[in-house]
Every structure is written in structure tokens, then in C-alpha cells.
Motif scaffolding. Sequence first.
Motif, short mmCIF file in Angstrom:
data_model
loop_
_atom_site.label_atom_id
_atom_site.label_comp_id
_atom_site.label_asym_id
_atom_site.label_seq_id
_atom_site.Cartn_x
_atom_site.Cartn_y
_atom_site.Cartn_z
N THR A 154 0.84 -1.19 0.00
CA THR A 154 0.00 0.00 0.00
C THR A 154 0.87 1.25 0.00
OG1 THR A 154 -1.76 -1.14 1.22
CG2 THR A 154 -1.80 1.26 1.22
N THR A 155 0.76 2.07 -1.04
CA THR A 155 1.50 3.33 -1.04
C THR A 155 0.89 4.31 -0.06
OG1 THR A 155 0.19 4.26 -2.87
CG2 THR A 155 2.18 3.00 -3.44
N ALA A 156 -0.43 4.25 0.13
CA ALA A 156 -1.13 5.04 1.15
C ALA A 156 -2.60 4.66 1.15
CB ALA A 156 -0.99 6.54 0.93
N VAL A 157 -3.23 4.77 2.30
CA VAL A 157 -4.69 4.73 2.39
C VAL A 157 -5.16 6.18 2.40
CG1 VAL A 157 -6.69 4.10 3.77
CG2 VAL A 157 -4.75 2.53 3.62
N ILE A 158 -5.78 6.59 1.31
CA ILE A 158 -6.30 7.95 1.18
C ILE A 158 -7.77 7.88 1.58
CG2 ILE A 158 -6.66 9.90 -0.38
CD1 ILE A 158 -4.57 8.46 -2.25
N ASN A 161 -12.84 9.72 5.08
CA ASN A 161 -13.44 9.68 6.40
C ASN A 161 -12.65 10.55 7.37
OD1 ASN A 161 -15.21 7.85 5.28
ND2 ASN A 161 -14.09 6.06 6.02
N VAL A 162 -13.30 10.94 8.46
CA VAL A 162 -12.67 11.85 9.42
C VAL A 162 -12.57 11.23 10.80
CG1 VAL A 162 -13.39 13.91 8.16
CG2 VAL A 162 -14.91 12.97 9.90
N ASP A 163 -12.67 9.89 10.87
CA ASP A 163 -12.76 9.21 12.17
C ASP A 163 -11.45 8.67 12.69
OD1 ASP A 163 -12.43 6.85 10.55
OD2 ASP A 163 -14.61 6.75 10.29
N GLY A 164 -10.38 8.64 11.89
CA GLY A 164 -9.09 8.16 12.34
C GLY A 164 -9.00 6.66 12.53
N LEU A 165 -9.99 5.90 12.07
CA LEU A 165 -10.03 4.47 12.36
C LEU A 165 -9.04 3.66 11.52
CD1 LEU A 165 -13.88 3.94 12.83
CD2 LEU A 165 -12.11 4.27 14.57
N HIS A 166 -8.67 4.14 10.34
CA HIS A 166 -7.65 3.42 9.57
C HIS A 166 -6.32 3.40 10.32
CE1 HIS A 166 -9.63 2.41 5.85
NE2 HIS A 166 -10.07 3.64 5.68
N THR A 167 -5.94 4.53 10.87
CA THR A 167 -4.69 4.61 11.62
C THR A 167 -4.74 3.69 12.83
OG1 THR A 167 -4.27 6.87 10.88
CG2 THR A 167 -3.16 6.15 12.89
N GLU A 168 -5.86 3.71 13.54
CA GLU A 168 -5.99 2.87 14.72
C GLU A 168 -5.95 1.39 14.38
OE1 GLU A 168 -9.02 2.30 18.55
OE2 GLU A 168 -9.27 4.03 17.20
N ALA A 169 -6.42 1.04 13.18
CA ALA A 169 -6.42 -0.36 12.75
C ALA A 169 -5.05 -0.84 12.30
CB ALA A 169 -7.44 -0.56 11.63
N GLY A 170 -4.12 0.09 12.06
CA GLY A 170 -2.76 -0.31 11.71
C GLY A 170 -2.35 -0.02 10.28
N ASP A 172 -0.80 2.02 7.26
CA ASP A 172 0.27 3.01 7.27
C ASP A 172 0.93 3.04 5.90
OD1 ASP A 172 2.08 4.89 8.58
OD2 ASP A 172 3.58 3.30 8.38
N PRO A 173 1.07 4.24 5.31
CA PRO A 173 0.61 5.54 5.81
C PRO A 173 -0.87 5.77 5.51
CG PRO A 173 1.74 5.83 3.73
CD PRO A 173 1.85 4.37 4.06
N VAL A 174 -1.48 6.68 6.28
CA VAL A 174 -2.86 7.09 6.07
C VAL A 174 -2.88 8.58 5.77
CG1 VAL A 174 -5.15 7.34 7.10
CG2 VAL A 174 -3.78 5.30 7.58
N ILE A 175 -3.57 8.97 4.71
CA ILE A 175 -3.73 10.38 4.37
C ILE A 175 -5.19 10.75 4.62
CG2 ILE A 175 -3.63 12.10 2.53
CD1 ILE A 175 -1.43 10.39 1.24
N SER A 265 -1.77 17.18 -2.30
CA SER A 265 -0.49 16.88 -2.97
C SER A 265 0.07 15.55 -2.50
CB SER A 265 0.51 18.01 -2.71
OG SER A 265 0.07 19.23 -3.28
N SER A 266 -0.03 15.28 -1.20
CA SER A 266 0.46 14.00 -0.66
C SER A 266 -0.34 12.83 -1.24
CB SER A 266 0.37 14.00 0.86
OG SER A 266 1.22 14.98 1.43
N ALA A 267 -1.64 13.02 -1.38
CA ALA A 267 -2.48 11.96 -1.93
C ALA A 267 -2.12 11.67 -3.38
CB ALA A 267 -3.95 12.35 -1.79
#
Length: 340
Positions: A154-158, A161-170, A172-175, A265-267
Amino acid sequence: MTSQPSSAPGPGGGRAGPAADVGRWFSTATRNPLDGPGPTRGGPRLPAWGPMEGAQYGHRSTDAEIDAALELLRGREVAVLTGAGMSTGSGLPDYRGRDAVPRSPMTYQEFMGHDLARRRYWARSTVGWEQFRGARPGPAHRRLAALSPDVFETTAVITQNVDGLHTEAGSDPVIDLHGRLDRVRCQQCEALSSRLALHRRMLAMNPELAARLPQLAADAAQAPDGDAEVDRTSSFRYPPCPLCGGILKPDVVFFGESARREVVSSAFAALEEATALLVLGSSLTVQSGLRFVRAAGRAGMPVVILNDGPTRADPVATVRVHGRLEDLLERWLSRAGARR
């Protein structure tokens, strides 16, 4: 992607009540007759969002179609674009699925231009905040995180959503394309602060609401169109920025507002590093997400879309898979033998 709202796991691993319907916090501010004279709405009103008319939901692609999509992505560098359907399993309702409650979204111009709109927003979100922050990653979040790097890189999970749950699930990276609700940004000096700290401050400023918070939260969770009593709280008090006195706003992109340039730009950089685009749980109704599909198409990149219900990019998808995300991703994990 949609499902019936479910109970989200609590901090200790148990089950909590249904997470707050965040979309209701952003409903347009209408004047209640009990509030006396004033504007009937705080700003320009957008058409109500809800289930797509005539759309078919609940269809599931065949196992052969699901497996073909996996084989197209296996071993590739994949940019992942996600929408509200990822979080329905965490109790957060979506905007366009079959169970979505129609609502007219509040615009950035409405929030910034009218005190009534800000009072309504902060009153509603204060009632729902404790429920919202109790939401935990659902099966779809965890299964997506488990796919990388064993199945694809995964180059990134773009995420929209605004809940932050992707980061909490592990993952990386998350945009966080549209920001995060656990942060607050001053619209004048740009200072970032904690939403939880602001929540505690607003409870102290509104002791009557604070005393009735559990009751109001329970009523709001059961009301499909929001809590009418909260809507009448035109006397709700909210603070200015403690540094400059500017307007505080949740650090998320409202309708009528553009995503931050550096985030976009990061996305796009993550998309350029990829050799395929995977879309999960988004109807791609708004340009903010659809532009990445179009960019992938221009680059000749395969696009795989998994969603329950139609998307705006269905005609251009390389592979289109229908079904519940948690089930489809579980099938991929089982077929790939990925580590959990």
C-alpha cells in the motif's frame, strides 16, 4: 457500502452504544420557531443527500469475480481510496447507502458566516462526541490493514473519512483527505488543538446541557433526523480561539470548502507511486474522491472498486465488485493466506 448501524466496541473491548451519526452534526442550520426571529438558514442550502434513487443494494459478486479483482492487485503497489462505507461496521452511518438518512449538508460558508449555524453545530456535536470517540475499527479496517504488505504494497490509504479508524487499525501511511474530527483548527491563526479539550470546555460553559448529556445522547442516537431538543439550543455557548480570538472549527473539510493543498499533494504523490488504485466503500459522488479515479485512468492504471451500491465511476472501473466490504476483504484474506 452500507450496513445497519451497529454497536461499536468500547475502549475495554466490550460493546458500547451506537456511535454518533456524524452526518447529522453537519446538517444545515434551520431556525426553530421557538427561537424567535432570525434567519431561516445560515447560508446556501445544498440538496439533501440520501440513498441513490433506483439504486440496487445488497448484490454480491460471484467468488470468481471477487478472486479476479484480487489477482489484479496481487503483488502491486496499490493506492487505496476509502469512503464512509468503511466505517459502517463501526457504527458510523454513511451518506449515500440504502440506510442513509437524507440530510442537507451544512456548508463552510454557513458555518463561518452565521453564529446560529455554529451554535447548532457545536451543540449537536457536543451531545454526540462521547459516542463518536468510542467508535473502534471494524472488520473492514482491520482486514484492509492485514492485506499489506503480504498481498500488495500500500503506497497510502487515502481516506475521505474523518474518524481516524484506519490509523488505529494499523494501516500506514494514512492520508486524511478531509481532516479529522479529533482536532480543532482556528480559522484565523491556524492553531491546532484537541477536540476532547474543547468538548470539556464547552460542557463547563453549558452546565444545563452537561447535566442532561446522557439523556440527550440517548435521544439523539434513536432519532433518525437528529435530536430536536438539541436543535432548539440557540443559547448554546462556544469559545473563541484562546490565542487570537478567532473562530474555532473542527479540522475537517466542510461542503463548499477545499481540502488542504498539502494534503491533496500528498495523496496524488501516493497515487503516482502506485501501479493500481483500489476504491473501498465510496460512492465517489463528490469530486474530492472522484478525481483520483480519473487521474488513475489517465495514467492507464487499473482501477478496482468494491462497494455495495452504485458509484459514479462504475463505467470506468477495470473491475467492479459488489458486496459488503468486510465479507469481500475476508474472502481476499482467505484466498491469499495473508497473516492476520
